[in-house]
Design a protein around this motif. Structure first.
Motif, PDB file in Angstrom:
ATOM      1  N   ILE A 158       0.840  -1.207   0.000  1.00  0.00           N
ATOM      2  CA  ILE A 158       0.000   0.000   0.000  1.00  0.00           C
ATOM      3  C   ILE A 158       0.873   1.254   0.000  1.00  0.00           C
ATOM      4  O   ILE A 158       0.623   2.207  -0.749  1.00  0.00           O
ATOM      5  CB  ILE A 158      -0.942  -0.004   1.223  1.00  0.00           C
ATOM      6  N   ILE A 159       1.924   1.256   0.833  1.00  0.00           N
ATOM      7  CA  ILE A 159       2.830   2.407   0.888  1.00  0.00           C
ATOM      8  C   ILE A 159       3.494   2.636  -0.466  1.00  0.00           C
ATOM      9  O   ILE A 159       3.604   3.777  -0.939  1.00  0.00           O
ATOM     10  CB  ILE A 159       3.906   2.185   1.979  1.00  0.00           C
ATOM     11  N   ASN A 160       3.918   1.559  -1.103  1.00  0.00           N
ATOM     12  CA  ASN A 160       4.576   1.688  -2.412  1.00  0.00           C
ATOM     13  C   ASN A 160       3.601   2.151  -3.491  1.00  0.00           C
ATOM     14  O   ASN A 160       3.981   2.909  -4.389  1.00  0.00           O
ATOM     15  CB  ASN A 160       5.204   0.351  -2.810  1.00  0.00           C
ATOM     16  N   LEU A 161       2.357   1.699  -3.419  1.00  0.00           N
ATOM     17  CA  LEU A 161       1.356   2.129  -4.396  1.00  0.00           C
ATOM     18  C   LEU A 161       1.020   3.605  -4.220  1.00  0.00           C
ATOM     19  O   LEU A 161       0.747   4.312  -5.194  1.00  0.00           O
ATOM     20  CB  LEU A 161       0.091   1.267  -4.270  1.00  0.00           C
ATOM     21  N   ILE A 162       1.020   4.065  -2.973  1.00  0.00           N
ATOM     22  CA  ILE A 162       0.802   5.493  -2.720  1.00  0.00           C
ATOM     23  C   ILE A 162       1.966   6.308  -3.300  1.00  0.00           C
ATOM     24  O   ILE A 162       1.766   7.387  -3.863  1.00  0.00           O
ATOM     25  CB  ILE A 162       0.659   5.763  -1.209  1.00  0.00           C
ATOM     26  N   LYS A 163       3.167   5.772  -3.155  1.00  0.00           N
ATOM     27  CA  LYS A 163       4.349   6.440  -3.695  1.00  0.00           C
ATOM     28  C   LYS A 163       4.291   6.523  -5.216  1.00  0.00           C
ATOM     29  O   LYS A 163       4.677   7.522  -5.822  1.00  0.00           O
ATOM     30  CB  LYS A 163       5.609   5.690  -3.254  1.00  0.00           C
ATOM     31  N   GLY A 164       3.790   5.456  -5.840  1.00  0.00           N
ATOM     32  CA  GLY A 164       3.678   5.444  -7.300  1.00  0.00           C
ATOM     33  C   GLY A 164       2.861   4.264  -7.762  1.00  0.00           C
ATOM     34  O   GLY A 164       3.101   3.126  -7.319  1.00  0.00           O
ATOM     35  N   ALA A 165       1.899   4.498  -8.650  1.00  0.00           N
ATOM     36  CA  ALA A 165       1.007   3.427  -9.108  1.00  0.00           C
ATOM     37  C   ALA A 165       1.698   2.430 -10.020  1.00  0.00           C
ATOM     38  O   ALA A 165       1.129   1.386 -10.351  1.00  0.00           O
ATOM     39  CB  ALA A 165      -0.198   4.034  -9.830  1.00  0.00           C
ATOM     40  N   ASP A 166       2.916   2.742 -10.437  1.00  0.00           N
ATOM     41  CA  ASP A 166       3.658   1.872 -11.347  1.00  0.00           C
ATOM     42  C   ASP A 166       4.487   0.821 -10.611  1.00  0.00           C
ATOM     43  O   ASP A 166       5.403   0.229 -11.191  1.00  0.00           O
ATOM     44  CB  ASP A 166       4.579   2.711 -12.228  1.00  0.00           C
ATOM     45  N   LEU A 213      10.902  -4.330   2.553  1.00  0.00           N
ATOM     46  CA  LEU A 213      11.075  -3.201   3.460  1.00  0.00           C
ATOM     47  C   LEU A 213      12.328  -2.400   3.100  1.00  0.00           C
ATOM     48  O   LEU A 213      12.291  -1.163   3.037  1.00  0.00           O
ATOM     49  CB  LEU A 213      11.167  -3.692   4.906  1.00  0.00           C
ATOM     50  N   ASN A 214      13.428  -3.103   2.857  1.00  0.00           N
ATOM     51  CA  ASN A 214      14.677  -2.427   2.491  1.00  0.00           C
ATOM     52  C   ASN A 214      14.512  -1.591   1.218  1.00  0.00           C
ATOM     53  O   ASN A 214      14.940  -0.439   1.153  1.00  0.00           O
ATOM     54  CB  ASN A 214      15.800  -3.450   2.291  1.00  0.00           C
ATOM     55  N   ARG A 215      13.862  -2.173   0.231  1.00  0.00           N
ATOM     56  CA  ARG A 215      13.689  -1.473  -1.045  1.00  0.00           C
ATOM     57  C   ARG A 215      12.636  -0.360  -0.947  1.00  0.00           C
ATOM     58  O   ARG A 215      12.715   0.634  -1.665  1.00  0.00           O
ATOM     59  CB  ARG A 215      13.329  -2.474  -2.145  1.00  0.00           C
ATOM     60  N   THR A 216      11.661  -0.540  -0.065  1.00  0.00           N
ATOM     61  CA  THR A 216      10.658   0.509   0.144  1.00  0.00           C
ATOM     62  C   THR A 216      11.296   1.748   0.750  1.00  0.00           C
ATOM     63  O   THR A 216      11.002   2.879   0.342  1.00  0.00           O
ATOM     64  CB  THR A 216       9.537   0.003   1.066  1.00  0.00           C
ATOM     65  N   LEU A 217      12.174   1.545   1.715  1.00  0.00           N
ATOM     66  CA  LEU A 217      12.858   2.683   2.340  1.00  0.00           C
ATOM     67  C   LEU A 217      13.722   3.423   1.325  1.00  0.00           C
ATOM     68  O   LEU A 217      13.810   4.653   1.342  1.00  0.00           O
ATOM     69  CB  LEU A 217      13.714   2.189   3.514  1.00  0.00           C
ATOM     70  N   LEU A 218      14.358   2.671   0.426  1.00  0.00           N
ATOM     71  CA  LEU A 218      15.145   3.310  -0.631  1.00  0.00           C
ATOM     72  C   LEU A 218      14.237   4.063  -1.599  1.00  0.00           C
ATOM     73  O   LEU A 218      14.565   5.158  -2.056  1.00  0.00           O
ATOM     74  CB  LEU A 218      15.964   2.258  -1.387  1.00  0.00           C
ATOM     75  N   ARG A 219      13.082   3.461  -1.900  1.00  0.00           N
ATOM     76  CA  ARG A 219      12.133   4.085  -2.835  1.00  0.00           C
ATOM     77  C   ARG A 219      11.538   5.363  -2.263  1.00  0.00           C
ATOM     78  O   ARG A 219      11.176   6.281  -3.002  1.00  0.00           O
ATOM     79  CB  ARG A 219      11.025   3.082  -3.164  1.00  0.00           C
TER      80      ARG A 219
END
Length: 361
Positions: A23-31, A292-298
């Motif tokens: 959900i956090i990543n989708l909020i950051k970008g739909a792609d 989680l690691n990649r989400t923090l980088l994103r």
């Protein structure tokens, strides 16, 4: 049915965390789920997570078994993987010609070294009753020096086509080789659990070794066996890691990965005190940590601060998953169910009486 419900309940935590990260990543970008083809291979967030977590998934499986049987953790797995991969690299570099046969023999030699290291830790724990974390502290402390000596005080480079394909992709196959090897390893573990009583023996020893002994199960042998399996896991993880890197770095290869492996076991809904375990939960936990690691980088968090954010996230996660919080939630859920049941019982007779009165009218 009850066993199925228990297995599903163990997966609630890792799946919930994974869903939150998605959900956090989708909020950051739909792609976020976009996958593209680059040089004949799939690339994107999901393939990258599967690729990056390969070693962690394999080590988490071994850590789950060690934890389940010995009620402790092996903190030397990253160092053991460094030693086994050093053996593999030296054999390949000393071969006159690097062929697929050379790679296979080198891998088998690294597995043999993994068994030796697993037997060392397993003997200390099963025979001499040394606490697992203390027993594995020996290799954790001096293991990288051993790998350094095997390397000849160098960081040798694997400059051959086969290693490049293992570390990246095989021509004509769009999935990275590390992902395929991890899937094969998981399949082998699944077959072993399906065709043997390994799960039953490990859980029995972890829950009550004395009761296991009375039922004809030798706790020493089972604990020793789990450390041997852990040794194989370190060899496979080291093989994948060194081919990914293309060189052998005795200092930094899989450094501190044991922390993520232990965390993956915990996120997977497994007790670090041994007993019943879920391999599926640990695998999901490993992929969750990589996500989680990649989400923090994103999220473009400063690399120097990533460990702080990760630590805060882990603290919150462990508190939510703690037995105290679980017991509190379960107690309040039972109260809510009792209240609803009593309310429905009180409303039932009243509604029936009203219906009867209306019919009389």
């Amino acid at each position: 049915m009850s066993n199925m419900k228990k297995n599903i309940s163990h997966l609630v935590l890792p799946l919930s965390v994974m869903a939150l990260l998605i959900i956090i990543n989708l909020i950051k970008g739909a792609d976020y789920f976009t996958i593209s083809m680059v040089n004949g291979a799939f690339y994107g967030n999901i393939p990258n997570i599967l690729f990056g977590a390969s070693e962690l998934v394999i080590l988490s499986i071994g850590m789950t078994l060690v934890t389940g049987a010995s009620r402790g953790q092996d903190i030397s797995i990253g160092v053991s993987a460094t030693i086994t991969s050093a053996v593999f690299v030296q054999y390949v570099l000393q071969a006159s010609e690097v062929t697929l046969f050379t790679i296979i023999v080198g891998f088998l030699l690294s597995c043999l070294m993994g068994l030796v290291l697993g037997a060392f830790n397993g003997t200390l724990v099963s025979v001499f009753k040394v606490q697992p974390m203390v027993a594995s502290l020996i290799l954790f402390t001096g293991g990288r020096s051993i790998a350094f000596m095997i390397d000849g005080k160098l960081s040798p480079i694997l400059a051959n086509d086969i290693s490049n394909k293992i570390g990246t992709v095989i021509p004509g196959v769009p999935v990275q080789t590390a992902i395929i090897l991890t899937a094969v390893f998981i399949a082998i573990v699944a077959v072993v659990f399906k065709t043997t009583n390994l799960r039953l023996y490990v859980e029995t020893v972890g829950i009550n070794p004395n009761a296991a002994r009375l039922n004809g199960i030798n706790p020493k042998k089972i604990i020793f066996l789990t450390f041997l399996i852990m040794g194989i896991c370190t060899a496979v993880a080291g093989f994948i890691a060194v081919n990914k890197a293309g060189r052998h770095d005795s200092v930094n290869l899989l450094k501190l990965i044991m922390m993520d492996a232990i965390l993956a076991v915990a996120i997977g809904g497994n007790s670090l005190g041994g007993g019943k375990f879920s391999i599926t939960g640990s695998i999901i936990g490993a992929y969750t940590i990589e996500m989680l690691n990649r989400t923090l980088l994103r999220l473009e968090i400063d690399p120097a601060m990533i460990k702080v954010f990760k630590a805060v996230f882990i603290i919150i996660l462990m508190v939510v998953a703690s037995p105290v919080v679980r017991a509190f939630m379960s107690k309040n859920l039972d109260r809510f169910r009792s209240w609803r049941l009593s309310s429905s019982q009180q409303k039932g007779p009243i509604s029936t009486t009203n219906i009867a009165r209306k019919q009389g009218e």
